[in-house]
Design a protein around this motif. Sequence first.
Motif, PDB file in Angstrom:
ATOM      1  N   GLY A  15       0.969  -1.286  -0.168  1.00 37.83           N
ATOM      2  CA  GLY A  15      -0.085  -0.029   0.019  1.00 37.83           C
ATOM      3  C   GLY A  15       0.871   1.313   0.091  1.00 37.83           C
ATOM      4  O   GLY A  15       2.173   1.113  -0.045  1.00 37.83           O
ATOM      5  N   TRP A  35      -3.951  -0.640  -1.360  1.00 44.24           N
ATOM      6  CA  TRP A  35      -4.561   0.028  -0.079  1.00 44.24           C
ATOM      7  C   TRP A  35      -3.914   1.306   0.252  1.00 44.24           C
ATOM      8  O   TRP A  35      -2.617   1.498  -0.241  1.00 44.24           O
ATOM      9  CB  TRP A  35      -4.589  -0.942   0.871  1.00 44.24           C
ATOM     10  N   TYR A  61     -11.383   1.775  -1.683  1.00 48.22           N
ATOM     11  CA  TYR A  61      -9.820   0.854  -1.337  1.00 48.22           C
ATOM     12  C   TYR A  61     -10.163   0.417   0.287  1.00 48.22           C
ATOM     13  O   TYR A  61     -10.637   1.222   1.220  1.00 48.22           O
ATOM     14  CB  TYR A  61      -8.746   1.936  -1.358  1.00 48.22           C
ATOM     15  N   PRO A  62      -9.186  -0.403   0.577  1.00 49.74           N
ATOM     16  CA  PRO A  62      -9.051  -0.600   2.118  1.00 49.74           C
ATOM     17  C   PRO A  62      -8.010   0.541   2.747  1.00 49.74           C
ATOM     18  O   PRO A  62      -7.351   0.907   2.035  1.00 49.74           O
ATOM     19  CB  PRO A  62      -8.265  -2.010   2.153  1.00 49.74           C
TER      20      PRO A  62
END
Lengths: 285, 266
Positions: A15, A35, A61-62
């Motif tokens: 991420g 992420w 998104y996470p």
Amino acid sequence: MLSLSPSTTLPLAAGIGLRAPHHAQVLAGRPAVAWWEVHSENFFTAGGAPLAFLQAIREAYPVSLHGVGLSLGAVDMLFEAHLEKLAALVERIQPAAVSEHLCWSSAGAQHFNDLLPLPYTEAAIQQASARISRVQDRLQRQILVENVSSYLTFADSTMCEWDFLVAVAARSGCGILLDINNIYVSASNHGFAAKTYIDAIPAALVGEMHLAGFDHCDDFLIDTHGQPVHAPVWDLYAYALERLGPKPTLIEWDADIPSLAVLQGEAAKADRQLQRVEAGHVRAA
Amino acid sequence: MSALPELQAALGGGLRGNEGPGLWALFSEPQAVAERRFAAYRRNVTGNWRSALASTYPVLAQLLGAQRFRELADQYIATYPSGSGDLNAYGGELASLLDASTLREALPYLPDIARLEWALLQAYGAADAADFDLAALAGVPAEAQAALRLHVWPAALLIASPWPLADIWQAHQLATNERDVALAGIDTAPSSEPRFALVGRSEGSVFAVSLNAGEAAFLHALQAAQPLAEAIATALAADNHFNPGATLQRLIALHTLTGFQENKNE
């Protein structure tokens, strides 16, 4: 508590730390990033553009909420008010992970707004563990706690940093966010072997890793987060993945922030290492 | 051996420039090494606070120039400790510091600009409110309108000042060449009658606009929960050219009015 796996729902991929210069581009273009991690405090507002932005990102998104201001190792009174704001944000965003730093930032009624190292003592383990437990009780979830870099060590310390970190995690039931760059910086500044640090960390405790760049200052290193990840840190990351298994990994860049494409290039490098180790783990199994 | 609170208090003092005699004995490193490395922490801490102030007060920074703003920031840092782990909360007393500063001699409106910029930051993150329901207002019977209580967005702030704060702020939102032209057109001599700046937020963006005396009196009356007819009378007393319809439209367009309540008992 040591057998519990850290409770994050971050994908097993790289991420990127999402910072203000890229907000508009990410919102408009929804780039391919696994992420995002944001600094929780920047979204401690009651409403307005910051929260609306984060909610929109969260829908696509996470998101990991990474705090810089809880001052887990301090003994002051500023903690509860800060925790309430974090709890409101967690409730609103329902993040994939919540993390903070194993450090102190405040004393008396004063805040220093920096991540200051603790002495590695039983008293500091007790203090930090009690606060982490309080945070986890309030948020009703496990948090990850990150090792900070340091430029100084304390005469009071009775153990090494990695034993301190593991003891805090064991006592409080938190997970570990292992910052590989911070280990490298501290190992260089204090003259210990970075691999010894990583060898001491139980794999099951680690829920996330961080990668970032450092700078030289006189004869020591500072984790400025203003550079690409350095080659020896990539090597140490490869060692950590071999030793601890693949973990969600964040590219952090906070000063002289480059284009998103540069950050995506760094994330792709981390992804290649993650995939290599993942394939190896599958074969081994 | 020192207890954790004492160790942190000693380090905190050192970070703010008050080194106690025992500070260097806290570290394992020799004093010469510890001094250099502790200085890095002090630079970080000071740099974070300076950045927070520069980010909250960009117009003050433009008005003062980099060097004088840096000196002001350092004076603030020395006077006001941070009270929050959220750096966005740092800097709320800068107007008070400027009230007592000799910087006012050249630019007397600096404290009021500081008040305006702090209010803008508060408005930026304030709680969201509903859009004003014009259709619902149109449905209120004429005889009930006088007793309506209009709701003002809680983070909207009306600042009275002898200087045209909103005009100065707006000019400083422009690119450098346009800014200089705009500033040349602003009369910054203090007026005997107060001038009014309204700070608010529309579609996520904060703004500062000038209100005339009638508009300001009207808004102030609404903030004090006066019913509509009473607020109009208050505004007309301040400015006999006050136009209620146009002012309502303007305040609704600025998202400063968020709703209304019928007062059935009157």
